[in-house]
Design a protein around this motif. Structure first.
Motif, PDB file in Angstrom:
ATOM      1  N   SER A 273      43.935  39.115  47.361  1.00 59.94           N
ATOM      2  CA  SER A 273      42.563  39.288  47.838  1.00 59.94           C
ATOM      3  C   SER A 273      41.644  38.306  47.128  1.00 59.94           C
ATOM      4  O   SER A 273      42.000  37.726  46.100  1.00 59.94           O
ATOM      5  CB  SER A 273      42.092  40.716  47.557  1.00 59.94           C
ATOM      6  OG  SER A 273      41.993  40.940  46.157  1.00 59.94           O
ATOM      7  N   GLY A 274      40.450  38.145  47.721  1.00 60.16           N
ATOM      8  CA  GLY A 274      39.473  37.244  47.109  1.00 60.16           C
ATOM      9  C   GLY A 274      39.129  37.642  45.695  1.00 60.16           C
ATOM     10  O   GLY A 274      38.971  36.800  44.807  1.00 60.16           O
ATOM     11  N   GLU A 275      39.023  38.946  45.458  1.00 61.01           N
ATOM     12  CA  GLU A 275      38.678  39.432  44.116  1.00 61.01           C
ATOM     13  C   GLU A 275      39.804  39.148  43.130  1.00 61.01           C
ATOM     14  O   GLU A 275      39.567  38.777  41.981  1.00 61.01           O
ATOM     15  CB  GLU A 275      38.390  40.935  44.170  1.00 61.01           C
ATOM     16  CG  GLU A 275      37.802  41.512  42.892  1.00 61.01           C
ATOM     17  CD  GLU A 275      36.444  40.920  42.548  1.00 61.01           C
ATOM     18  OE1 GLU A 275      36.116  40.877  41.343  1.00 61.01           O
ATOM     19  OE2 GLU A 275      35.726  40.494  43.472  1.00 61.01           O
ATOM     20  N   SER A 276      41.038  39.307  43.576  1.00 61.32           N
ATOM     21  CA  SER A 276      42.192  39.032  42.704  1.00 61.32           C
ATOM     22  C   SER A 276      42.240  37.557  42.329  1.00 61.32           C
ATOM     23  O   SER A 276      42.538  37.196  41.185  1.00 61.32           O
ATOM     24  CB  SER A 276      43.492  39.428  43.415  1.00 61.32           C
ATOM     25  OG  SER A 276      43.526  40.804  43.661  1.00 61.32           O
ATOM     26  N   ILE A 277      41.963  36.704  43.298  1.00 64.81           N
ATOM     27  CA  ILE A 277      41.944  35.257  43.035  1.00 64.81           C
ATOM     28  C   ILE A 277      40.860  34.922  42.020  1.00 64.81           C
ATOM     29  O   ILE A 277      41.079  34.146  41.087  1.00 64.81           O
ATOM     30  CB  ILE A 277      41.713  34.481  44.352  1.00 64.81           C
ATOM     31  CG1 ILE A 277      42.919  34.639  45.288  1.00 64.81           C
ATOM     32  CG2 ILE A 277      41.437  33.003  44.066  1.00 64.81           C
ATOM     33  CD1 ILE A 277      42.720  34.045  46.663  1.00 64.81           C
ATOM     34  N   LYS A 278      39.705  35.531  42.199  1.00 67.20           N
ATOM     35  CA  LYS A 278      38.581  35.284  41.290  1.00 67.20           C
ATOM     36  C   LYS A 278      38.927  35.689  39.872  1.00 67.20           C
ATOM     37  O   LYS A 278      38.662  34.951  38.911  1.00 67.20           O
ATOM     38  CB  LYS A 278      37.356  36.053  41.777  1.00 67.20           C
ATOM     39  CG  LYS A 278      36.105  35.814  40.964  1.00 67.20           C
ATOM     40  CD  LYS A 278      34.927  36.577  41.555  1.00 67.20           C
ATOM     41  CE  LYS A 278      33.663  36.367  40.721  1.00 67.20           C
ATOM     42  NZ  LYS A 278      32.517  37.119  41.296  1.00 67.20           N
ATOM     43  N   LEU A 279      39.559  36.844  39.707  1.00 66.08           N
ATOM     44  CA  LEU A 279      39.939  37.332  38.377  1.00 66.08           C
ATOM     45  C   LEU A 279      41.027  36.455  37.760  1.00 66.08           C
ATOM     46  O   LEU A 279      41.009  36.183  36.547  1.00 66.08           O
ATOM     47  CB  LEU A 279      40.421  38.776  38.472  1.00 66.08           C
ATOM     48  CG  LEU A 279      39.341  39.824  38.796  1.00 66.08           C
ATOM     49  CD1 LEU A 279      39.970  41.195  39.047  1.00 66.08           C
ATOM     50  CD2 LEU A 279      38.326  39.900  37.658  1.00 66.08           C
ATOM     51  N   ALA A 280      41.956  36.007  38.595  1.00 66.44           N
ATOM     52  CA  ALA A 280      43.034  35.145  38.088  1.00 66.44           C
ATOM     53  C   ALA A 280      42.480  33.812  37.604  1.00 66.44           C
ATOM     54  O   ALA A 280      42.882  33.288  36.551  1.00 66.44           O
ATOM     55  CB  ALA A 280      44.066  34.933  39.192  1.00 66.44           C
ATOM     56  N   LYS A 281      41.550  33.237  38.381  1.00 64.56           N
ATOM     57  CA  LYS A 281      40.917  31.978  37.970  1.00 64.56           C
ATOM     58  C   LYS A 281      40.182  32.153  36.647  1.00 64.56           C
ATOM     59  O   LYS A 281      40.302  31.327  35.737  1.00 64.56           O
ATOM     60  CB  LYS A 281      39.919  31.527  39.044  1.00 64.56           C
ATOM     61  CG  LYS A 281      40.518  30.851  40.244  1.00 64.56           C
ATOM     62  CD  LYS A 281      39.393  30.366  41.168  1.00 64.56           C
ATOM     63  CE  LYS A 281      39.908  29.649  42.380  1.00 64.56           C
ATOM     64  NZ  LYS A 281      38.809  29.165  43.248  1.00 64.56           N
ATOM     65  N   ARG A 282      39.433  33.235  36.557  1.00 66.92           N
ATOM     66  CA  ARG A 282      38.636  33.473  35.356  1.00 66.92           C
ATOM     67  C   ARG A 282      39.522  33.588  34.121  1.00 66.92           C
ATOM     68  O   ARG A 282      39.189  33.070  33.057  1.00 66.92           O
ATOM     69  CB  ARG A 282      37.797  34.738  35.537  1.00 66.92           C
ATOM     70  CG  ARG A 282      36.775  34.939  34.430  1.00 66.92           C
ATOM     71  CD  ARG A 282      35.827  36.078  34.737  1.00 66.92           C
ATOM     72  NE  ARG A 282      34.773  36.148  33.741  1.00 66.92           N
ATOM     73  CZ  ARG A 282      33.680  35.404  33.759  1.00 66.92           C
ATOM     74  NH1 ARG A 282      33.498  34.543  34.757  1.00 66.92           N
ATOM     75  NH2 ARG A 282      32.769  35.505  32.811  1.00 66.92           N
ATOM     76  N   LYS A 283      40.663  34.259  34.288  1.00 65.06           N
ATOM     77  CA  LYS A 283      41.581  34.426  33.159  1.00 65.06           C
ATOM     78  C   LYS A 283      42.098  33.075  32.677  1.00 65.06           C
ATOM     79  O   LYS A 283      42.158  32.804  31.471  1.00 65.06           O
ATOM     80  CB  LYS A 283      42.747  35.321  33.584  1.00 65.06           C
ATOM     81  CG  LYS A 283      43.711  35.657  32.460  1.00 65.06           C
ATOM     82  CD  LYS A 283      44.791  36.624  32.943  1.00 65.06           C
ATOM     83  CE  LYS A 283      45.767  36.955  31.805  1.00 65.06           C
ATOM     84  NZ  LYS A 283      46.827  37.902  32.277  1.00 65.06           N
ATOM     85  N   VAL A 284      42.443  32.208  33.629  1.00 64.98           N
ATOM     86  CA  VAL A 284      42.954  30.872  33.279  1.00 64.98           C
ATOM     87  C   VAL A 284      41.840  30.020  32.665  1.00 64.98           C
ATOM     88  O   VAL A 284      42.065  29.287  31.696  1.00 64.98           O
ATOM     89  CB  VAL A 284      43.551  30.179  34.519  1.00 64.98           C
ATOM     90  CG1 VAL A 284      43.927  28.735  34.204  1.00 64.98           C
ATOM     91  CG2 VAL A 284      44.769  30.938  35.010  1.00 64.98           C
ATOM     92  N   PHE A 285      40.640  30.126  33.199  1.00 68.33           N
ATOM     93  CA  PHE A 285      39.501  29.372  32.677  1.00 68.33           C
ATOM     94  C   PHE A 285      39.222  29.771  31.222  1.00 68.33           C
ATOM     95  O   PHE A 285      38.991  28.921  30.353  1.00 68.33           O
ATOM     96  CB  PHE A 285      38.259  29.610  33.527  1.00 68.33           C
ATOM     97  CG  PHE A 285      38.309  29.004  34.904  1.00 68.33           C
ATOM     98  CD1 PHE A 285      39.324  28.131  35.269  1.00 68.33           C
ATOM     99  CD2 PHE A 285      37.339  29.311  35.848  1.00 68.33           C
ATOM    100  CE1 PHE A 285      39.377  27.576  36.539  1.00 68.33           C
ATOM    101  CE2 PHE A 285      37.375  28.759  37.121  1.00 68.33           C
ATOM    102  CZ  PHE A 285      38.399  27.894  37.471  1.00 68.33           C
ATOM    103  N   LEU A 286      39.230  31.079  30.970  1.00 68.05           N
ATOM    104  CA  LEU A 286      38.945  31.567  29.616  1.00 68.05           C
ATOM    105  C   LEU A 286      40.019  31.113  28.626  1.00 68.05           C
ATOM    106  O   LEU A 286      39.712  30.782  27.477  1.00 68.05           O
ATOM    107  CB  LEU A 286      38.846  33.095  29.620  1.00 68.05           C
ATOM    108  CG  LEU A 286      37.605  33.679  30.288  1.00 68.05           C
ATOM    109  CD1 LEU A 286      37.719  35.188  30.424  1.00 68.05           C
ATOM    110  CD2 LEU A 286      36.341  33.314  29.500  1.00 68.05           C
TER     111      LEU A 286
END
Length: 297
Positions: A273-286
């Motif tokens: 889902s869009g929310e899952s993608i957003k959370l996954a990106k954020r985790k990698v960014f952090l």
């Protein structure tokens, strides 16, 4: 208007050094001794008609900023006239558009601080820029490479409430937003404790991934504020004693670049889902930002 003579046209000018012309035959026409005033480095008004347009007060201040390095001074008589214009409350009646036009031009002069000093001496300063200040001394970045954006941000961050500038001056919306973001993040970073979330939030608030030029403005303005705004306490951000300015550049710039290198295409593969993608990106960014912080300790 063909009915207006050249001398009549020159009489309409604001100061004598702007009232010099050359005829079709090459003859210098200088009815108000502008060349003499250039030699003596004096800014004089052409005629009593100076008082008819209060924006001329700002123009004189702007020319003072332009020629400050050449030791030009405002003539005593002109200074008194400028005070009278201010006392008659005509400065406050100027349209915000006209004020912004002269103000933005003045910011890009060689010595922008002198623009404000001249306005301060005649009393126009407190009318045009009435807000409470963090610093009473003007200090605007006059580096040749400093853009209008950076110079405005440095100016606006002198004020406790930047919104106080908007009633008399039609500041473009993008500059209002940028300057307020600089102040918000600049103050937050003085309490930086090594948390990658804070770095990412700053980059997100600046929209730096889509608009990297905003990060450039932020870093240049923050660098200048660190060096020149005495009311800001410059603190150490990273263990090891790196100063605020250097740490700010390293953390934000390298974090931005590290995120830029991440291939985000992999996040859009599959049925997440869009929310899952957003959370996954954020985790990698952090994680990328945390690596940058660790490398700079």
């Amino acid at each position: 208007d063909p009915s207006v003579t050249l001398e009549e046209d020159l009489m309409r000018r604001d100061i004598t050094i702007n009232a010099i012309a050359k005829s079709d035959k090459g003859k210098i026409i200088d009815p108000f001794n502008g060349r003499s005033d250039i030699k003596t480095r004096i800014l004089k008004h052409v005629s009593p008609a100076f008082i008819e347009d209060p924006v001329r007060v700002l123009r004189v201040a702007r020319f003072a900023a332009r020629f400050y390095s050449y030791d030009f001074k405002v003539h005593d008589e002109l200074h008194k006239i400028m005070i009278d214009v201010v006392k008659n409350k005509e400065i406050g009646a100027l349209s915000p558009d006209r004020v912004w036009k002269e103000f933005s031009l003045a910011l890009m002069e060689d010595s922008p601080d002198e623009f404000f000093n001249v306005l301060k001496k005649c009393g126009a300063d407190s009318i045009l820029f009435p807000g409470a200040r963090k610093s009473q001394a003007y200090s605007i970045n006059s580096d040749n490479h400093a853009s209008l954006d950076v110079r405005y941000v440095c100016f606006a961050n002198m004020f406790k409430e930047q919104s106080s500038l908007y009633s008399n001056m039609n500041v473009p919306a993008y500059l209002r937003e940028m300057s307020e973001l600089v102040e918000e993040n600049f103050l937050k970073f003085q309490k930086f404790s090594g948390n990658p979330e804070q770095i990412l939030e700053a980059l997100e608030s600046l929209d730096a991934m889509r608009r990297p030029e905003r990060l450039d403005i932020y870093l240049k303005a923050a660098s200048y504020l660190c060096q020149n705004i005495k009311n800001y306490e410059v603190s150490n951000l990273i263990d090891g004693g790196a100063d605020f300015n250097a740490a700010l550049h390293v953390l934000l710039r390298e974090s931005h670049d590290a995120i830029e290198r991440i291939d985000t295409k992999e996040f859009t593969q599959g049925n997440e889902s869009g929310e899952s993608i957003k959370l996954a990106k954020r985790k990698v960014f952090l994680k990328a930002i945390d690596t940058v912080i660790s490398q700079n300790k």
